[in-house]
Design a protein around this motif. Structure first.
Motif, PDB file in Angstrom:
ATOM      1  N   THR A  40       0.840  -1.196   0.000  1.00  0.00           N
ATOM      2  CA  THR A  40       0.000   0.000   0.000  1.00  0.00           C
ATOM      3  C   THR A  40       0.881   1.255   0.000  1.00  0.00           C
ATOM      4  O   THR A  40       0.410   2.353   0.278  1.00  0.00           O
ATOM      5  CB  THR A  40      -0.907   0.034   1.253  1.00  0.00           C
ATOM      6  OG1 THR A  40      -0.065   0.038   2.417  1.00  0.00           O
ATOM      7  CG2 THR A  40      -1.838  -1.172   1.322  1.00  0.00           C
ATOM      8  N   TRP A  43      -0.135   4.680  -1.624  1.00  0.00           N
ATOM      9  CA  TRP A  43      -1.408   5.324  -1.290  1.00  0.00           C
ATOM     10  C   TRP A  43      -1.258   6.801  -0.939  1.00  0.00           C
ATOM     11  O   TRP A  43      -2.038   7.632  -1.398  1.00  0.00           O
ATOM     12  CB  TRP A  43      -2.072   4.611  -0.104  1.00  0.00           C
ATOM     13  CG  TRP A  43      -2.684   3.288  -0.401  1.00  0.00           C
ATOM     14  CD1 TRP A  43      -2.448   2.477  -1.475  1.00  0.00           C
ATOM     15  CD2 TRP A  43      -3.649   2.606   0.418  1.00  0.00           C
ATOM     16  NE1 TRP A  43      -3.205   1.326  -1.363  1.00  0.00           N
ATOM     17  CE2 TRP A  43      -3.941   1.376  -0.230  1.00  0.00           C
ATOM     18  CE3 TRP A  43      -4.282   2.904   1.630  1.00  0.00           C
ATOM     19  CZ2 TRP A  43      -4.850   0.455   0.296  1.00  0.00           C
ATOM     20  CZ3 TRP A  43      -5.180   1.988   2.153  1.00  0.00           C
ATOM     21  CH2 TRP A  43      -5.463   0.779   1.490  1.00  0.00           C
ATOM     22  N   GLU A  44      -0.277   7.100  -0.097  1.00  0.00           N
ATOM     23  CA  GLU A  44      -0.181   8.458   0.435  1.00  0.00           C
ATOM     24  C   GLU A  44       0.114   9.470  -0.670  1.00  0.00           C
ATOM     25  O   GLU A  44      -0.566  10.495  -0.787  1.00  0.00           O
ATOM     26  CB  GLU A  44       0.916   8.493   1.502  1.00  0.00           C
ATOM     27  CG  GLU A  44       0.763   9.641   2.465  1.00  0.00           C
ATOM     28  CD  GLU A  44       1.853   9.600   3.521  1.00  0.00           C
ATOM     29  OE1 GLU A  44       2.058   8.518   4.119  1.00  0.00           O
ATOM     30  OE2 GLU A  44       2.495  10.650   3.725  1.00  0.00           O
ATOM     31  N   LEU A  58      -8.226   3.131  -3.346  1.00  0.00           N
ATOM     32  CA  LEU A  58      -6.893   2.618  -3.043  1.00  0.00           C
ATOM     33  C   LEU A  58      -6.982   1.138  -2.677  1.00  0.00           C
ATOM     34  O   LEU A  58      -7.943   0.698  -2.048  1.00  0.00           O
ATOM     35  CB  LEU A  58      -6.269   3.435  -1.904  1.00  0.00           C
ATOM     36  CG  LEU A  58      -6.071   4.904  -2.263  1.00  0.00           C
ATOM     37  CD1 LEU A  58      -5.563   5.701  -1.061  1.00  0.00           C
ATOM     38  CD2 LEU A  58      -5.099   5.065  -3.437  1.00  0.00           C
ATOM     39  N   SER A  60      -4.703  -2.984  -3.288  1.00  0.00           N
ATOM     40  CA  SER A  60      -3.491  -3.745  -3.559  1.00  0.00           C
ATOM     41  C   SER A  60      -3.884  -5.010  -4.324  1.00  0.00           C
ATOM     42  O   SER A  60      -4.989  -5.523  -4.144  1.00  0.00           O
ATOM     43  CB  SER A  60      -2.798  -4.120  -2.246  1.00  0.00           C
ATOM     44  OG  SER A  60      -1.665  -4.920  -2.490  1.00  0.00           O
ATOM     45  N   GLY A  81      -6.205   0.848   5.444  1.00  0.00           N
ATOM     46  CA  GLY A  81      -4.756   0.774   5.277  1.00  0.00           C
ATOM     47  C   GLY A  81      -4.015   0.607   6.594  1.00  0.00           C
ATOM     48  O   GLY A  81      -2.831   0.274   6.603  1.00  0.00           O
TER      49      GLY A  81
END
Ligand code: AMP
Ligand code: ZN
Ligand code: FE
Ligand code: FE
Length: 281
Positions: A40, A43-44, A58, A60, A81
């Protein structure tokens, strides 16, 4: 336009998360799924890039292995997350990819191919989930082959003598983990037969019992017959039908948005997550 399955350079894609989101915005994509292999970590940066109308789902793409040794990819979208069990599962799979790569490199060296772990590491972007595409890139850099595609049609194919699998959860375990982290599970390209051994139609019941939400039907690696069979299975089992590009930047021929998910299917899928987790501006 809704494209729920893409990769960045946090795994084996070539665009950064920022570049991917910007491309999606300029193409007019409304919902973009970002699904790097077993991580992940993009994501940010992706969330920070969001502006305008785009929504991010978002997720995976989780590498799985059935008890019979069949490789299955499970898309987890909209999960929490921060879920620890999920983070641990992803980390363990990433960890298993290193000894696996060492074994593949060893087999190739034993066959006289001039490639080393250092070459592979040099081809892997910092922090990216290690995968065969990085080995392919290392071989391209050394002039052994011309492209990733050439590698996957030969030496790096699932049926190749150099192929080694890595430790991974079963599809049932991955689905259960995704659902308990509040997300939704969509099985990726389940009938992509040219990659090697695939699931049988009868395998889907067990996955549905585990909590499977959807099937990726429209994908370039599935021919019209394979898509027709999957569409029937999805209708019979009341599963969401998705279509997606599996975009990997310049690492694969797939172009962003080349296959799409219908808005009603997306609404149904999103409503099955335990809370609204779409990221928007
Ligand atoms: P791995 O996860 O290390 O087993 O590597 C599998 C990855 O290789 C998948 O994510 C695919 O997207 C990628 N891959 C498979 N076929 C090709 C291809 N023909 N060209 C580029 N990448 C590919
Ligand atoms: Zn990939
Ligand atoms: Fe996949
Ligand atoms: Fe993928």
């Amino acid at each position: 336009m809704i494209d729920l399955h893409t990769h960045t350079n946090k795994s084996d894609g070539t665009d950064s998360p920022r570049e991917l989101v910007n491309k999606a915005i300029s193409l007019g994509i409304n919902v973009l799924g970002i699904t790097d292999h077993d991580t992940t970590s993009g994501w940010e940066e992706a969330a920070q890039t969001v502006r305008g109308e785009i929504n991010l789902a978002l997720g995976s793409e989780i590498s799985c292995l059935t008890d019979d040794g069949v490789s299955v990819h499970m898309l987890g979208l909209l999960f929490d997350g921060k879920d620890e069990a999920m983070a641990t599962m992803l980390e363990e799979t990433r960890d298993g990819r290193l000894p696996r790569m060492r074994k593949m490199v060893e087999k190739m060296r034993a066959a006289g191919i001039d490639i080393s772990m250092d070459d592979v590491e040099a081809a892997r972007p910092i922090g990216a989930t290690l995968g065969r595409p990085h080995l392919a890139d290392a071989m391209v850099n050394k002039g052994i082959i011309k492209s990733r595609d050439e590698a996957f049609q030969g030496m790096l194919n699932n049926d190749s003598v150099f192929y080694v699998s890595h430790a991974a959860p079963t599809p049932v375990q991955a689905i259960a983990m995704i659902r308990s982290a509040g997300g939704v599970a969509v099985i990726a390209h389940p009938f992509a037969s040219h990659r090697g051994q695939i699931l049988k139609a009868s395998d889907f019941h067990e996955l549905v019992s585990a909590g499977l939400n959807g099937i990726e039907v429209d994908h370039r690696d599935q021919n019209p017959d394979e898509r027709r069979m999957l569409r029937e299975i999805a209708l019979e089992l009341d599963l969401v039908i998705t279509g997606s590009s599996d975009y990997h930047g310049s690492g694969k021929l797939n172009s962003l948005g080349e296959y799409k998910t219908a808005p009603l299917q997306w609404e149904k899928l999103e409503s099955q997550a335990n809370q609204r987790r779409v990221v928007r501006a």
